[in-house]
Design a protein around this motif. Structure first.
Motif, short mmCIF file in Angstrom:
data_model
loop_
_atom_site.label_atom_id
_atom_site.label_comp_id
_atom_site.label_asym_id
_atom_site.label_seq_id
_atom_site.Cartn_x
_atom_site.Cartn_y
_atom_site.Cartn_z
N MET A 114 0.82 -1.20 0.00
CA MET A 114 0.00 0.00 0.00
C MET A 114 0.86 1.26 0.00
SD MET A 114 -2.96 -1.36 2.57
CE MET A 114 -3.97 0.10 2.51
N ARG A 115 1.93 1.25 0.79
CA ARG A 115 2.84 2.41 0.80
C ARG A 115 3.47 2.61 -0.58
NH1 ARG A 115 5.30 1.07 6.61
NH2 ARG A 115 3.81 2.28 7.83
N HIS A 116 3.87 1.51 -1.20
CA HIS A 116 4.47 1.56 -2.53
C HIS A 116 3.50 2.19 -3.54
CE1 HIS A 116 6.76 0.35 -6.04
NE2 HIS A 116 5.66 -0.21 -6.53
N ARG A 117 2.22 1.92 -3.37
CA ARG A 117 1.20 2.44 -4.27
C ARG A 117 0.70 3.83 -3.84
NH1 ARG A 117 0.25 0.10 -8.96
NH2 ARG A 117 -1.85 0.90 -8.77
N GLY A 118 1.23 4.35 -2.74
CA GLY A 118 0.81 5.67 -2.26
C GLY A 118 -0.55 5.68 -1.60
N LEU A 119 -0.96 4.53 -1.09
CA LEU A 119 -2.27 4.41 -0.44
C LEU A 119 -2.15 4.58 1.07
CD1 LEU A 119 -3.46 1.29 -2.44
CD2 LEU A 119 -4.21 3.65 -2.77
N PRO A 120 -3.19 5.03 1.73
CA PRO A 120 -3.16 5.18 3.19
C PRO A 120 -3.09 3.81 3.88
CG PRO A 120 -5.35 5.65 2.36
CD PRO A 120 -4.48 5.44 1.16
N THR A 121 -2.37 3.75 4.97
CA THR A 121 -2.17 2.49 5.69
C THR A 121 -2.63 2.54 7.14
OG1 THR A 121 0.07 3.11 6.33
CG2 THR A 121 -0.17 1.91 4.25
N GLY A 122 -3.21 3.64 7.55
CA GLY A 122 -3.55 3.84 8.96
C GLY A 122 -4.34 2.72 9.61
N VAL A 123 -5.41 2.30 8.98
CA VAL A 123 -6.26 1.26 9.56
C VAL A 123 -5.49 -0.06 9.65
CG1 VAL A 123 -8.32 -0.14 9.19
CG2 VAL A 123 -8.41 2.33 8.84
N PHE A 124 -4.78 -0.40 8.57
CA PHE A 124 -4.01 -1.64 8.58
C PHE A 124 -2.89 -1.60 9.61
CE2 PHE A 124 -6.10 -1.79 4.50
CZ PHE A 124 -6.50 -3.11 4.43
N GLY A 125 -2.28 -0.44 9.79
CA GLY A 125 -1.24 -0.30 10.81
C GLY A 125 -1.79 -0.48 12.22
N ALA A 126 -2.98 0.03 12.45
CA ALA A 126 -3.61 -0.11 13.77
C ALA A 126 -3.95 -1.57 14.04
CB ALA A 126 -4.86 0.76 13.84
N ILE A 127 -4.47 -2.26 13.04
CA ILE A 127 -4.79 -3.68 13.21
C ILE A 127 -3.51 -4.47 13.44
CG2 ILE A 127 -5.67 -5.73 12.03
CD1 ILE A 127 -7.65 -3.77 10.59
N ARG A 128 -2.45 -4.14 12.67
CA ARG A 128 -1.17 -4.82 12.84
C ARG A 128 -0.65 -4.65 14.27
NH1 ARG A 128 3.83 -4.62 13.87
NH2 ARG A 128 5.38 -5.82 12.71
N GLU A 129 -0.81 -3.46 14.82
CA GLU A 129 -0.35 -3.19 16.18
C GLU A 129 -1.05 -4.09 17.19
OE1 GLU A 129 1.80 -1.97 19.30
OE2 GLU A 129 2.22 -1.52 17.21
N LEU A 130 -2.33 -4.31 17.02
CA LEU A 130 -3.06 -5.21 17.92
C LEU A 130 -2.47 -6.62 17.87
CD1 LEU A 130 -6.77 -4.17 17.30
CD2 LEU A 130 -5.43 -3.82 19.39
N TYR A 131 -2.25 -7.13 16.66
CA TYR A 131 -1.69 -8.48 16.51
C TYR A 131 -0.25 -8.54 17.01
CZ TYR A 131 -5.77 -10.33 14.20
OH TYR A 131 -7.04 -10.77 13.94
N ALA A 132 0.53 -7.49 16.76
CA ALA A 132 1.90 -7.47 17.25
C ALA A 132 1.93 -7.50 18.78
CB ALA A 132 2.63 -6.23 16.72
#
Length: 82
Positions: A40-58
């Motif tokens: 998503m970053r490579h494509r210039g797309l927002p990642t906020g929601v996915f980053g928040a979900i990743r943080e929960l799993y991490a």
């Protein structure tokens, strides 16, 4: 909600707090989200929601739940101070 893929196995495990290791693991979720976020970053797309979900799993992985079923992420949500 019950039509969401995986809910048939995730819901009972979540309610009972008994997480197996036969399903998609917490560690798998972190790795998959890392790939998705990088794309998503490579494509210039927002990642906020996915980053928040990743943080929960991490956080669940940090609590020693990395090899457990992905539904173990509930432990972070019910006791975020752990």
């Amino acid at each position: 909600v019950l039509a969401v893929a995986g809910t048939d196995t995730m819901a009972p495990a979540t309610l009972s707090h008994e997480y197996g290791s036969e399903q998609w693991s917490v560690d798998n979720m972190v790795a998959s989200l890392d790939v998705a976020i990088a794309y998503m970053r490579h494509r210039g797309l927002p990642t906020g929601v996915f980053g928040a979900i990743r943080e929960l799993y991490a956080q669940a992985a940090v609590q020693g739940l990395g090899k457990k079923d992905h539904s173990a992420v509930l432990e972070v949500m019910v006791d975020p101070g752990s």
